[in-house]
Structures are given as C-alpha cells and as structure tokens.
Scaffold this motif. Sequence first.
Motif, PDB file in Angstrom:
ATOM      1  N   MET A 255      -6.598  -4.671 -10.673  1.00 40.71           N
ATOM      2  CA  MET A 255      -5.695  -4.723  -9.530  1.00 40.71           C
ATOM      3  C   MET A 255      -5.858  -6.043  -8.781  1.00 40.71           C
ATOM      4  O   MET A 255      -6.962  -6.522  -8.588  1.00 40.71           O
ATOM      5  N   GLU A 256      -4.716  -6.588  -8.391  1.00 42.31           N
ATOM      6  CA  GLU A 256      -4.674  -7.797  -7.570  1.00 42.31           C
ATOM      7  C   GLU A 256      -4.273  -7.376  -6.167  1.00 42.31           C
ATOM      8  O   GLU A 256      -3.270  -6.688  -5.986  1.00 42.31           O
ATOM      9  N   LEU A 257      -5.076  -7.772  -5.186  1.00 36.36           N
ATOM     10  CA  LEU A 257      -4.833  -7.431  -3.788  1.00 36.36           C
ATOM     11  C   LEU A 257      -4.437  -8.691  -3.043  1.00 36.36           C
ATOM     12  O   LEU A 257      -5.168  -9.690  -3.070  1.00 36.36           O
ATOM     13  N   SER A 258      -3.260  -8.666  -2.400  1.00 38.42           N
ATOM     14  CA  SER A 258      -2.734  -9.825  -1.683  1.00 38.42           C
ATOM     15  C   SER A 258      -2.322  -9.416  -0.282  1.00 38.42           C
ATOM     16  O   SER A 258      -1.889  -8.280  -0.058  1.00 38.42           O
ATOM     17  N   PRO A 259      -2.423 -10.338   0.674  1.00 42.41           N
ATOM     18  CA  PRO A 259      -2.058 -10.004   2.057  1.00 42.41           C
ATOM     19  C   PRO A 259      -0.551  -9.860   2.252  1.00 42.41           C
ATOM     20  O   PRO A 259       0.242 -10.487   1.552  1.00 42.41           O
ATOM     21  N   THR A 260      -0.201  -9.006   3.221  1.00 48.73           N
ATOM     22  CA  THR A 260       1.181  -8.855   3.693  1.00 48.73           C
ATOM     23  C   THR A 260       1.152  -9.093   5.198  1.00 48.73           C
ATOM     24  O   THR A 260       0.098  -9.352   5.770  1.00 48.73           O
ATOM     25  N   SER A 261       2.273  -8.935   5.855  1.00 46.56           N
ATOM     26  CA  SER A 261       2.328  -9.178   7.299  1.00 46.56           C
ATOM     27  C   SER A 261       1.482  -8.186   8.099  1.00 46.56           C
ATOM     28  O   SER A 261       0.964  -8.523   9.156  1.00 46.56           O
ATOM     29  N   ASP A 262       1.300  -6.959   7.591  1.00 46.97           N
ATOM     30  CA  ASP A 262       0.542  -5.955   8.356  1.00 46.97           C
ATOM     31  C   ASP A 262      -0.633  -5.356   7.589  1.00 46.97           C
ATOM     32  O   ASP A 262      -1.181  -4.333   7.975  1.00 46.97           O
ATOM     33  N   GLY A 263      -1.010  -5.982   6.482  1.00 46.80           N
ATOM     34  CA  GLY A 263      -2.123  -5.447   5.714  1.00 46.80           C
ATOM     35  C   GLY A 263      -2.223  -6.110   4.355  1.00 46.80           C
ATOM     36  O   GLY A 263      -2.202  -7.330   4.244  1.00 46.80           O
ATOM     37  N   PHE A 264      -2.280  -5.259   3.340  1.00 47.69           N
ATOM     38  CA  PHE A 264      -2.422  -5.752   1.972  1.00 47.69           C
ATOM     39  C   PHE A 264      -1.519  -4.996   1.017  1.00 47.69           C
ATOM     40  O   PHE A 264      -1.115  -3.859   1.289  1.00 47.69           O
ATOM     41  N   GLU A 265      -1.237  -5.621  -0.113  1.00 53.42           N
ATOM     42  CA  GLU A 265      -0.421  -5.030  -1.164  1.00 53.42           C
ATOM     43  C   GLU A 265      -1.234  -5.037  -2.456  1.00 53.42           C
ATOM     44  O   GLU A 265      -1.826  -6.045  -2.826  1.00 53.42           O
ATOM     45  N   ALA A 266      -1.262  -3.880  -3.118  1.00 58.23           N
ATOM     46  CA  ALA A 266      -2.020  -3.708  -4.351  1.00 58.23           C
ATOM     47  C   ALA A 266      -1.069  -3.686  -5.538  1.00 58.23           C
ATOM     48  O   ALA A 266      -0.070  -2.978  -5.531  1.00 58.23           O
ATOM     49  N   LYS A 267      -1.413  -4.474  -6.554  1.00 58.08           N
ATOM     50  CA  LYS A 267      -0.635  -4.481  -7.794  1.00 58.08           C
ATOM     51  C   LYS A 267      -1.577  -4.066  -8.922  1.00 58.08           C
ATOM     52  O   LYS A 267      -2.421  -4.831  -9.354  1.00 58.08           O
ATOM     53  N   TYR A 268      -1.437  -2.805  -9.358  1.00 60.54           N
ATOM     54  CA  TYR A 268      -2.295  -2.234 -10.393  1.00 60.54           C
ATOM     55  C   TYR A 268      -1.693  -2.438 -11.778  1.00 60.54           C
ATOM     56  O   TYR A 268      -0.476  -2.444 -11.944  1.00 60.54           O
ATOM     57  N   HIS A 269      -2.584  -2.562 -12.759  1.00 59.25           N
ATOM     58  CA  HIS A 269      -2.227  -2.652 -14.168  1.00 59.25           C
ATOM     59  C   HIS A 269      -3.197  -1.755 -14.933  1.00 59.25           C
ATOM     60  O   HIS A 269      -4.340  -1.562 -14.500  1.00 59.25           O
ATOM     61  N   ILE A 270      -2.771  -1.241 -16.065  1.00 59.22           N
ATOM     62  CA  ILE A 270      -3.694  -0.502 -16.919  1.00 59.22           C
ATOM     63  C   ILE A 270      -3.687  -1.119 -18.313  1.00 59.22           C
ATOM     64  O   ILE A 270      -2.716  -1.758 -18.714  1.00 59.22           O
TER      65      ILE A 270
END
Length: 129
Positions: free
Chosen positions: A59-74
Amino acid sequence: MSEVTKSPTHYRLLAALKAIGPYLREGQCKDGFYLFDCLAFCVNDKKSPEKREFWGWWMELSPTSDGFEAKYHIGRYNLAGEWHADAVPKTALPEVNRTQEDFHQKLEKTLQERFALTLSLHEQSTEFV
C-alpha cells in the motif's frame, strides 16, 4: 471557535506508523509518501526460507487536504524482493484479506486518534472482501 490542528511532521508520523506493526518499509518512505506491505501467505513453504515467495498486499499512503489516501494492491512478492500484481489463489486470499483489514483498521485509528486525520481509499485501490 475550532482548534487548528498542526500537521504532524514526517518524523512524528513515521514514529506513529512504525508503532502499528512490521508493515512500514521505512527505507522507501519520504516526506509525503509512505510504503507498507505484508507477506501474508507463503507460496511454497516446502522451500528453504531464502527461496520462498509470498502472497500479500502492499500500500502507498499519500497526503490529502484533510488526511491521507491509501492505495492498496495485492499480489506476489518474488525472490528479487519485488511486488507483482498477480492473481492471488483462493487458498491464500482469506489470509491476505484478513491482514489487510486488520492493518487498515489500526492505521485509521492511529491517524484519527493521534493526529485527527482521515483515511480514505484511492479510487484505484484494490477492493478487499
């Protein structure tokens, strides 16, 4: 009057993320980008440990305006230490999904309780069921 929350520094965030468990790939993280993975299920446990590959997620975790966004892969973690988005067999899928769900809940709780930040899923994130 609402209190303004200061964004956590990269190092405060790293410390909190490391406390979640063994998932953080600290050496591949940088300010604004955090990489996690989990080797959830051995492809062939009859092989010697140094020759084993695993099914799991990253998973790649990147910042957003109010927190973070997770992009999961399997997929599969190969002998070269690289992830490939291969189809996970049905025998491994429950464990891959369980570890991802457990981790996601811990991450969401940590971000909310420690920093009052939200966690959302990227639109291209893998769906876990």
